[in-house]
Every structure is written in structure tokens, then in C-alpha cells.
Design a protein around this motif. Structure first.
Motif, PDB file in Angstrom:
ATOM      1  N   ARG B  45       5.748 -15.041 -14.487  1.00 48.99           N
ATOM      2  CA  ARG B  45       5.424 -15.608 -15.806  1.00 48.99           C
ATOM      3  C   ARG B  45       6.291 -16.847 -15.991  1.00 48.99           C
ATOM      4  O   ARG B  45       7.504 -16.737 -16.240  1.00 48.99           O
ATOM      5  CB  ARG B  45       5.701 -14.579 -16.905  1.00 48.99           C
ATOM      6  N   ALA B  68      -0.482 -21.483 -10.259  1.00 46.73           N
ATOM      7  CA  ALA B  68      -1.072 -20.685 -11.344  1.00 46.73           C
ATOM      8  C   ALA B  68      -2.023 -19.634 -10.764  1.00 46.73           C
ATOM      9  O   ALA B  68      -2.032 -18.476 -11.186  1.00 46.73           O
ATOM     10  CB  ALA B  68      -1.814 -21.594 -12.319  1.00 46.73           C
ATOM     11  N   LYS B  69      -2.788 -20.056  -9.754  1.00 41.03           N
ATOM     12  CA  LYS B  69      -3.734 -19.125  -9.104  1.00 41.03           C
ATOM     13  C   LYS B  69      -2.979 -17.941  -8.507  1.00 41.03           C
ATOM     14  O   LYS B  69      -3.359 -16.785  -8.682  1.00 41.03           O
ATOM     15  CB  LYS B  69      -4.496 -19.886  -8.016  1.00 41.03           C
ATOM     16  N   ARG B  72      -1.455 -15.593 -11.188  1.00 44.51           N
ATOM     17  CA  ARG B  72      -2.464 -14.751 -11.862  1.00 44.51           C
ATOM     18  C   ARG B  72      -2.809 -13.515 -11.030  1.00 44.51           C
ATOM     19  O   ARG B  72      -3.122 -12.469 -11.585  1.00 44.51           O
ATOM     20  CB  ARG B  72      -3.720 -15.580 -12.168  1.00 44.51           C
ATOM     21  N   ASP B  77       1.255 -16.084 -14.841  1.00 46.16           N
ATOM     22  CA  ASP B  77       0.577 -17.383 -14.929  1.00 46.16           C
ATOM     23  C   ASP B  77       1.640 -18.487 -14.906  1.00 46.16           C
ATOM     24  O   ASP B  77       2.833 -18.228 -15.116  1.00 46.16           O
ATOM     25  CB  ASP B  77      -0.221 -17.491 -16.234  1.00 46.16           C
ATOM     26  N   VAL B  78       1.181 -19.691 -14.640  1.00 51.31           N
ATOM     27  CA  VAL B  78       2.026 -20.880 -14.797  1.00 51.31           C
ATOM     28  C   VAL B  78       1.380 -21.695 -15.913  1.00 51.31           C
ATOM     29  O   VAL B  78       0.241 -22.142 -15.773  1.00 51.31           O
ATOM     30  CB  VAL B  78       2.112 -21.693 -13.491  1.00 51.31           C
ATOM     31  N   ARG B  79       2.075 -21.792 -17.055  1.00 52.55           N
ATOM     32  CA  ARG B  79       1.510 -22.457 -18.234  1.00 52.55           C
ATOM     33  C   ARG B  79       2.336 -23.692 -18.592  1.00 52.55           C
ATOM     34  O   ARG B  79       3.526 -23.746 -18.301  1.00 52.55           O
ATOM     35  CB  ARG B  79       1.469 -21.465 -19.410  1.00 52.55           C
ATOM     36  N   LEU B 100      -5.715 -24.847 -16.451  1.00 54.97           N
ATOM     37  CA  LEU B 100      -4.298 -24.628 -16.771  1.00 54.97           C
ATOM     38  C   LEU B 100      -4.162 -24.501 -18.289  1.00 54.97           C
ATOM     39  O   LEU B 100      -4.707 -25.323 -19.027  1.00 54.97           O
ATOM     40  CB  LEU B 100      -3.444 -25.810 -16.287  1.00 54.97           C
TER      41      LEU B 100
END
Lengths: 159, 115
Positions: B45, B68-69, B72, B77-79, B100
Motif C-alpha cells: 500500500r 500499481a499492477k 494490486r 495499490d500505488v496511488r 492510476l
């Protein structure tokens, strides 16, 4: 802005020539120069951002692909170098990026659509799309005497 | 033109990376490595605070999408947080904001992982 070590610059009316060693550490300097010239020419900040990114992608491609270590360059005996000529002419900005690395005909290359790359969340393959989407003209040529040249053109649209 | 650097903070199970400078072909590998190091410690996260980001090129954007892929797959996720308008317009035009998640407020970004 003072040029970093190893950079050669030649300026004349409406034209600037920059030669840098073929190394990724010079990309930031190239972006700054190109963005400043585009701003001076009257492009809006959102258009400047597009031009800056397109030129960065073009130069990054040269370093990643044309001068890749496993490739046969046109002139292996020469150190990798990027030569840019930036011109303002007839309401348009012309950026030519010349190298003497491996030939790669961008005009003929049709990568998978950008939307497909994004849908698959691919980690690469975006650079050429960015150049084509953000510039009005993208043209590649290669010559055994003068090397490979990518020509990017952006028109200053009057609004 | 600032040198790229990353400051890392932990907020519970979430890691906040504050980015400054440019993420281009020269620097993106450092960001990629930092995030992958967190993945290897089972932290998936991640919030990237972009307030002081000057530039991001396709090498950086591609890396973020790939990260991000992967996050998940592991429930994380990468936000992105506080993306400067100049950069936001570019990534929106290209379609990266469809894949994104981008937040304007830090609390909102942190809380987004709770839901």
C-alpha cells in the motif's frame, strides 16, 4: 543557465544547436532548454509541457535503443552523442535530434494502441505514442553520412 | 531543475513516498527500486506524494503503472497524491488517470486504503 560539462552550444538567430554526450544525465538540461525556447516563442504552458515531454521521449529513445550496448551503431568508433537543432521558423518550432546509433525507422513502426497498453497496465511502450500525440509532425530519416535524425514539429496556433 | 529525491514515511500499513524533482529515464529506476524494496517486505500500500514533482516522463509513468499492477495482485495499490496541475493535465490527456488513482488530499488518500 550554464551548460553542464561536455555540452557544446551554438546559437544564431532563430536557431540553437546543442551537442551532449549520449548519457541520460543530460536529459534534464535538454528539457529545460527546449521548454525555455518554446515559452519564448509564445507557446502556452500546456503546449510547452507537451513539447518538453515529446523531446524528452525522443532523446530517451536514442539513448535506450539507438545507443543500446547490444546494438551495432553506425559509427562504433565514435562516442555516443546527441545533437539537437532547435529552430523557430514561420510560426512553428522545429526540433531535430540527430544520433549515429542503430537505425530504427520510427515512421514505419506502429506500436500497439496506447489504450491497449494502458488497459494491460504495461510498464513500457508509451514513448512513440507521446511524440505522435503531442507534436504536429514526427518524421524519421537515416543517412549513412549524417546519421539518424528525428524531426519534431509543433505549430504555434493562433487562438 | 532539481535533483530527484525521495523521502519515505510510514503511516500504519501504508508507505508515503514524497517525491521531488524529475522522474525521467535518468532517475526512474531509483523510484522503482524503492517501491520494489517495500514490496519485498510485503508492503503493497503505497502513496506517492507528487507535490514537488517537476516532471515525469514515460519511463516513470510506465514504471508506476507496472508497480500499481503488481501491488494490486497483493491487495494493495500505488496511488498518487497532489499531482501538480501541469503534470496532471499531461497524464490525463494520455489516459494514465484511468488506471492510476489520484488524490488531492493526504487524509483522503490514506483513508482510500481502508475502504
Amino acid at each position: 543557465m550554464e551548460p553542464p560539462d561536455g555540452v557544446r552550444i551554438k546559437k544564431s538567430t532563430g536557431k540553437m544547436q546543442i551537442a551532449t554526450p549520449g548519457d541520460v544525465s543530460y536529459l534534464g538540461y535538454i528539457r529545460t532548454i527546449v521548454a525555455d525556447l518554446a515559452r519564448q516563442m509564445g507557446f502556452s504552458e500546456s503546449e510547452v509541457a507537451k513539447i518538453e515531454m515529446a523531446v524528452d521521449e525522443a532523446c530517451s529513445n536514442v539513448l535506450e535503443h539507438a545507443y543500446a550496448h547490444d546494438k551495432q551503431w553506425l559509427w562504433q568508433h565514435r562516442e555516443p552523442e546527441m545533437r539537437l537543432e532547435i529552430r523557430t521558423e514561420d510560426g512553428r518550432l522545429v526540433v531535430e535530434i540527430n544520433d549515429h546509433g542503430e537505425r530504427f525507422d520510427l515512421d514505419r513502426y506502429q506500436p500497439p494502441p496506447l489504450e491497449d497498453r494502458l488497459e494491460k497496465m504495461a510498464s513500457g511502450g508509451y514513448g512513440l505514442h507521446i511524440m505522435r500525440r503531442f507534436m504536429d509532425e514526427v518524421h524519421y530519416s537515416s543517412d549513412p553520412q549524417t546519421g539518424n535524425t528525428l524531426r519534431l514539429v509543433k505549430y504555434l496556433k493562433k487562438s | 531543475m532539481r535533483d530527484f529525491h525521495i523521502e519515505r514515511e510510514q503511516r500504519g500499513a501504508i508507505y508515503l513516498l514524497r517525491l521531488a524533482g524529475a522522474v525521467d529515464m535518468y532517475s526512474y529506476a531509483r523510484l522503482d527500486e524503492q517501491v520494489r524494496q517495500l514490496f519485498s517486505q510485503n508492503h503493497h500500500r503505497i502513496i506517492l506524494d507528487c507535490q514537488n514533482l517537476d516532471y515525469i516522463g514515460s519511463a516513470g509513468l510506465g514504471s508506476l503503472v507496472g508497480l500499481a499492477k503488481e501491488a494490486r495482485v497483493h491487495g494493495g495499490d500505488v496511488r498518487l497524491l497532489r499531482v501538480p496541475e501541469r503534470i496532471y493535465k499531461i497524464i490525463e490527456l494520455l489516459g494514465f488517470t484511468k488506471v492510476l488513482q489520484v488524490f488531492h488530499d493526504e487524509t483522503e488518500a490514506l483513508n482510500s486504503f481502508a475502504s
